[in-house]
Design a protein around this motif. Structure first.
Motif, mmCIF file in Angstrom:
data_model
loop_
_atom_site.group_PDB
_atom_site.id
_atom_site.type_symbol
_atom_site.label_atom_id
_atom_site.label_comp_id
_atom_site.label_asym_id
_atom_site.label_seq_id
_atom_site.Cartn_x
_atom_site.Cartn_y
_atom_site.Cartn_z
ATOM 1 N N LYS A 86 0.822 -1.220 0.000
ATOM 2 C CA LYS A 86 0.000 0.000 0.000
ATOM 3 C C LYS A 86 0.853 1.267 0.000
ATOM 4 N N ALA A 87 2.159 1.097 -0.221
ATOM 5 C CA ALA A 87 3.074 2.251 -0.148
ATOM 6 C C ALA A 87 2.691 3.333 -1.153
ATOM 7 N N ARG A 88 2.328 2.915 -2.373
ATOM 8 C CA ARG A 88 2.013 3.898 -3.404
ATOM 9 C C ARG A 88 0.773 4.715 -3.012
ATOM 10 N N THR A 89 -0.280 4.039 -2.618
ATOM 11 C CA THR A 89 -1.497 4.746 -2.205
ATOM 12 C C THR A 89 -1.202 5.662 -1.029
ATOM 13 N N ALA A 90 -0.482 5.159 -0.042
ATOM 14 C CA ALA A 90 -0.198 5.962 1.151
ATOM 15 C C ALA A 90 0.599 7.206 0.777
ATOM 16 N N SER A 91 1.539 7.067 -0.133
ATOM 17 C CA SER A 91 2.363 8.235 -0.448
ATOM 18 C C SER A 91 1.555 9.281 -1.218
ATOM 19 N N ARG A 108 10.244 1.043 -0.925
ATOM 20 C CA ARG A 108 8.954 1.072 -1.635
ATOM 21 C C ARG A 108 8.397 2.490 -1.712
ATOM 22 N N LEU A 109 8.473 3.211 -0.586
ATOM 23 C CA LEU A 109 7.976 4.598 -0.569
ATOM 24 C C LEU A 109 8.849 5.469 -1.463
ATOM 25 N N ALA A 110 10.142 5.241 -1.413
ATOM 26 C CA ALA A 110 11.068 6.036 -2.226
ATOM 27 C C ALA A 110 10.775 5.855 -3.710
ATOM 28 N N ALA A 111 10.431 4.633 -4.090
ATOM 29 C CA ALA A 111 10.222 4.312 -5.511
ATOM 30 C C ALA A 111 9.044 5.096 -6.099
ATOM 31 N N VAL A 112 8.114 5.516 -5.259
ATOM 32 C CA VAL A 112 6.969 6.281 -5.760
ATOM 33 C C VAL A 112 7.421 7.663 -6.240
ATOM 34 N N GLY A 113 8.414 8.214 -5.575
ATOM 35 C CA GLY A 113 9.011 9.458 -6.050
ATOM 36 C C GLY A 113 8.452 10.729 -5.449
ATOM 37 N N LEU A 145 16.919 5.247 4.190
ATOM 38 C CA LEU A 145 16.158 6.471 3.899
ATOM 39 C C LEU A 145 17.062 7.592 3.399
ATOM 40 N N ARG A 146 18.261 7.662 3.933
ATOM 41 C CA ARG A 146 19.149 8.774 3.577
ATOM 42 C C ARG A 146 19.636 8.688 2.139
ATOM 43 N N GLU A 147 19.456 7.541 1.510
ATOM 44 C CA GLU A 147 19.801 7.447 0.088
ATOM 45 C C GLU A 147 18.817 8.193 -0.803
ATOM 46 N N PHE A 148 17.688 8.580 -0.229
ATOM 47 C CA PHE A 148 16.627 9.191 -1.044
ATOM 48 C C PHE A 148 16.312 10.596 -0.535
ATOM 49 N N PRO A 149 16.841 11.609 -1.222
ATOM 50 C CA PRO A 149 16.678 12.990 -0.747
ATOM 51 C C PRO A 149 15.217 13.436 -0.665
ATOM 52 N N HIS A 150 14.325 12.810 -1.419
ATOM 53 C CA HIS A 150 12.920 13.247 -1.345
ATOM 54 C C HIS A 150 12.200 12.662 -0.139
ATOM 55 N N LEU A 151 12.836 11.730 0.561
ATOM 56 C CA LEU A 151 12.263 11.244 1.824
ATOM 57 C C LEU A 151 13.039 11.906 2.959
ATOM 58 N N ARG A 152 12.328 12.691 3.751
ATOM 59 C CA ARG A 152 12.988 13.476 4.792
ATOM 60 C C ARG A 152 12.720 12.823 6.141
#
Ligand SMILES: *Cc1c(COP(=O)(O)O)cnc(C)c1O
Length: 220
Positions: A86-91, A108-113, A145-152
């Motif tokens: 449900k990561a895509r819907t949640a994001s 999974r959350l990071a992949a949504v962008g 998480l730190r690999e993905f700058p859009h996830l803070r």
């Protein structure tokens, strides 16, 4: 009591708690937990000045969101367990995901962008039913998480086992604060209707309050 009175009572409790420990009201974000209440309850709360809302169930909130277009300043927090599928819907639905508990879910959350604020849910009790990552897993998840700058990544969240006595929660809140300090994370989401004063004393920046604002909920 109506919502306005309950909100005032909660604000008074917050004020007394921050004064007792020399903190400021603006250091605390009141997350109004609206799970199992209909969309018009969020609208009423928003009109009373509440801006942060906590929801537990992705599908339930997806059904409410179309009725919340007026709440332009609101921030929606997912505070219930999130399954990877449900990561895509949640994001799409939420601004803050407070319940990331694995590196897999983080990816999974990071992949949504979509840019998201993230907190890691930590499991500090032995109770098997409680979700959350064990403290040993924190570094790995934070690293992912730190690999993905859009996830803070901003903080940690926890939910102690239920107890009548709010003082019992201190043994979970205090270690959560130490973990957040260790990992240099500014936010601490801890404390619910019955124990948020203790949480504020222990450094909470986000308290998640449902029953004290909205009354009893039906069972999920
Ligand atoms: C339901 C819930 C709350 C709010 O609990 P109350 O006791 O009604 O204030 C807070 N946090 C989480 C994770 C919840 O599921």
């Amino acid at each position: 009591m109506n919502l306005r009175d309950r909100h005032e009572a909660v604000e008074e409790r917050i004020q007394r708690a921050v004064q007792r420990c020399g903190r400021k009201r603006e250091d605390i974000t009141l997350v109004a937990v609206t799970k199992l209440f209909p969309a018009d309850v969020l609208v009423q709360a928003y009109e009373l000045g509440m801006l942060d809302f906590g929801e537990n169930y992705v599908q339930e909130f997806a059904a409410k969101l179309p009725h919340l277009s007026r709440l332009t300043e609101a921030r929606f927090h997912l505070i219930g367990h999130l399954q990877s599928n449900k990561a895509r819907t949640a994001s799409d639905l939420f601004h803050v995901i407070q319940t990331v508990d694995s590196a897999k879910l983080a990816r999974r959350l990071a992949a949504v962008g979509k840019p998201l604020e993230i907190m890691i849910e930590v499991k500090l009790s032995e109770e098997e039913s409680k979700s959350g990552a064990p403290p040993e897993a924190l570094s790995g998840i934070a690293g992912a998480l730190r690999e993905f700058p859009h996830l803070r990544l901003t903080g940690l969240m926890t939910m102690p086992p239920w107890s009548e006595d709010p003082e019992r929660s201190r043994a979970y809140f205090s270690p959560l604060r130490e973990l957040a300090e260790e990992h240099r994370l500014p936010h601490l989401s801890m404390g619910m209707s019955h124990d948020f004063e203790v949480a504020i004393e222990e450094g909470a920046t986000h308290i998640r309050v449902g029953t004290a604002l909205f009354g009893r909920r039906k069972k999920a």
